[in-house]
Scaffold this active site. Structure first.
Site, PDB file in Angstrom:
ATOM      1  N   SER A 275     -43.847 -62.019-111.880  1.00 53.73           N
ATOM      2  CA  SER A 275     -42.744 -62.531-111.087  1.00 53.73           C
ATOM      3  C   SER A 275     -42.237 -63.855-111.651  1.00 53.73           C
ATOM      4  O   SER A 275     -41.800 -63.896-112.804  1.00 53.73           O
ATOM      5  CB  SER A 275     -43.179 -62.661-109.623  1.00 53.73           C
ATOM      6  OG  SER A 275     -42.071 -62.847-108.775  1.00 53.73           O
TER       7      SER A 275
ATOM      8  N   ASP B  45     -38.373 -52.168-106.933  1.00 56.21           N
ATOM      9  CA  ASP B  45     -38.637 -53.572-106.618  1.00 56.21           C
ATOM     10  C   ASP B  45     -37.492 -54.112-105.771  1.00 56.21           C
ATOM     11  O   ASP B  45     -36.342 -54.148-106.215  1.00 56.21           O
ATOM     12  CB  ASP B  45     -38.767 -54.370-107.918  1.00 56.21           C
ATOM     13  CG  ASP B  45     -39.335 -55.769-107.701  1.00 56.21           C
ATOM     14  OD1 ASP B  45     -39.011 -56.393-106.669  1.00 56.21           O
ATOM     15  OD2 ASP B  45     -40.098 -56.232-108.561  1.00 56.21           O
TER      16      ASP B  45
ATOM     17  N   HIS C 219     -42.548 -54.631-105.984  1.00 52.44           N
ATOM     18  CA  HIS C 219     -42.989 -55.929-106.455  1.00 52.44           C
ATOM     19  C   HIS C 219     -44.494 -56.058-106.165  1.00 52.44           C
ATOM     20  O   HIS C 219     -45.036 -55.367-105.310  1.00 52.44           O
ATOM     21  CB  HIS C 219     -42.224 -57.020-105.705  1.00 52.44           C
ATOM     22  CG  HIS C 219     -42.091 -58.317-106.421  1.00 52.44           C
ATOM     23  ND1 HIS C 219     -41.281 -58.475-107.527  1.00 52.44           N
ATOM     24  CD2 HIS C 219     -42.653 -59.531-106.197  1.00 52.44           C
ATOM     25  CE1 HIS C 219     -41.346 -59.730-107.931  1.00 52.44           C
ATOM     26  NE2 HIS C 219     -42.177 -60.390-107.145  1.00 52.44           N
TER      27      HIS C 219
END
Length: 394
Positions: free
Chosen positions: A243, A317, A350
């Site tokens: 991330s 995501d 995610h």
């Protein structure tokens, strides 16, 4: 107490539905989709076992004969079917990663399959991310302040000159810590002879860009200076992150020796032989545009002599949409002369690196294959030197 059965089944049904069909917009719903689905998406077997246990208890207690119990049992059957679909999508990560390694690194087909998935851990101990054959040295300082600490993971046997992985956590530059994500990956690499460094870095609002990148560079400089004391081969360093940590890792990999990001340690070698970006953000820092004194997107630093990249992103995501990863990979491939390996994982959200799962352990096998190849390839001294000279001329 049929209601006591119906409520958890209804909650699991909602999480499973969100995993299968996540809401992307508006942003608030995207964040909610992530929170509801992150556990189900990576642990369908655990959820299926819990659902089965609840249903058996409900039937034994006679709750299945009540109207609420019958509704719960019907919903449980539908949810179980959804969880099977989630598990099958996780399995699709294996061929997806195999294909991208064949295309990007010219590996033999089945590289991920050959390394194998730890099915016992995935099914029986998915949350056990530590390994007995790995030693962790905690909270070593690489700078001033409580945020400038790192952990070193290495094989208990302590062989010398292990290749090095430096990892940066996610959290949008406002949260996160070095003990959270990718621990299964770090532990597996360490058990196979790698020296892995997982580092904290300054967070908002105390630190802003480029302060985060300066911290990352300090970690790389620390590895060059002190890594050998931990058994690391400091000439073979791969940088990785998840991330926001992937944003940071990409920037660090693309700016070796850039004096603007190395105040007070301009002469330190911060080059790497490869970069791994998991569900990364590749845009501008908080939409800063030209408000900052320096560019903040990895896209702004793409160059012909970039090191090899492995970029892995989920096609579902909802926090960092996959389109950003596609754009970055496309630009990098247009400019870089090194391999750019991109894997798009079917059904992945995610945060898929929090614990053992089919999907993440397949990613770990791919990372190990990629990292092993790039450290065997080694650095390109002339390219790195030329890059440093260009930065010095700016």
């Amino acid at each position: 107490m049929a209601i006591g059965y119906l409520v958890p089944v209804l909650l699991l049904a909602c999480c499973t539905t969100t995993s299968l069909v996540p809401a992307r917009h508006p942003a608030g719903l995207g964040r909610l989709s992530f929170r509801l689905s992150v556990l189900v998406n990576e642990q369908p077997f655990v959820m299926l076992a819990a659902l089965t246990a609840l249903s058996v208890i409900a039937v034994v207690d006679g709750d299945g004969a009540t109207p609420a119990g019958r509704v719960g049992l019907a919903l449980a059957v539908l949810t179980a079917a959804g969880l099977v679909v989630v598990a099958r999508r996780g399995l699709r990560a294996v061929p997806a990663l195999d294909r991208t390694l064949v295309a990007g690194l010219a590996t033999a087909p089945g590289a991920v399959t050959t390394r194998g998935l730890p099915w016992r851990r995935i099914l029986l101990a998915p949350f056990a991310v530590r390994r007995r054959d790995v030693v962790r040295v905690r909270d070593l300082p690489y700078g001033d302040g409580a945020q400038h600490r790192l952990d070193v993971y290495g094989p208990r046997s302590r062989p010398p000159d292990g290749p090095t992985l430096v990892y940066f956590h996610g959290g949008g530059y406002v949260s996160g810590r070095k003990e959270l994500e990718a621990r299964a990956m770090i532990s597996r690499l360490a058990s196979h002879g790698w020296v892995c460094v997982s580092a904290n870095y300054g967070l908002r609002p105390t630190t802003n860009f480029p302060g985060h990148l300066v911290d990352a560079k300090q970690v790389l400089a620390w590895v060059r200076e002190h890594g050998a004391e931990q058994g690391a081969d400091t000439a073979r360093v791969v940088v990785a992150g998840s991330s926001a940590g992937a944003h940071l890792a990409a920037l660090a990999a693309l700016t070796p020796g850039d004096a603007r990001f190395q105040p007070g340690f301009e002469g330190a070698d911060t080059s790497v032989v490869g970069a791994v970006c998991l569900y990364g953000y590749f845009g501008e820092y908080y939409g800063s545009g030209r408000d900052l004194a320096v560019d903040s997107s990895p896209d702004d630093y793409v160059r012909p002599d970039a090191p090899p990249f492995l970029v892995v992103h989920g096609d579902q995501d909802t926090l960092v949409p996959v389109e950003g990863a596609r754009r970055f990979v496309r630009h990098l491939r247009e400019v870089s002369s090194s391999p750019v390996v991109y894997a798009e994982l079917p059904g992945a959200q995610h945060g898929f690196d929090l614990f053992h799962s089919i999907r993440f352990d397949a990613v770990i096998a791919a990372v190990e294959e990629f990292a092993g190849r790039v450290v065997a390839r080694g650095p390109a001294p002339e390219a790195t030197r030329a890059s440093v000279e260009r930065h010095d001329e700016r």
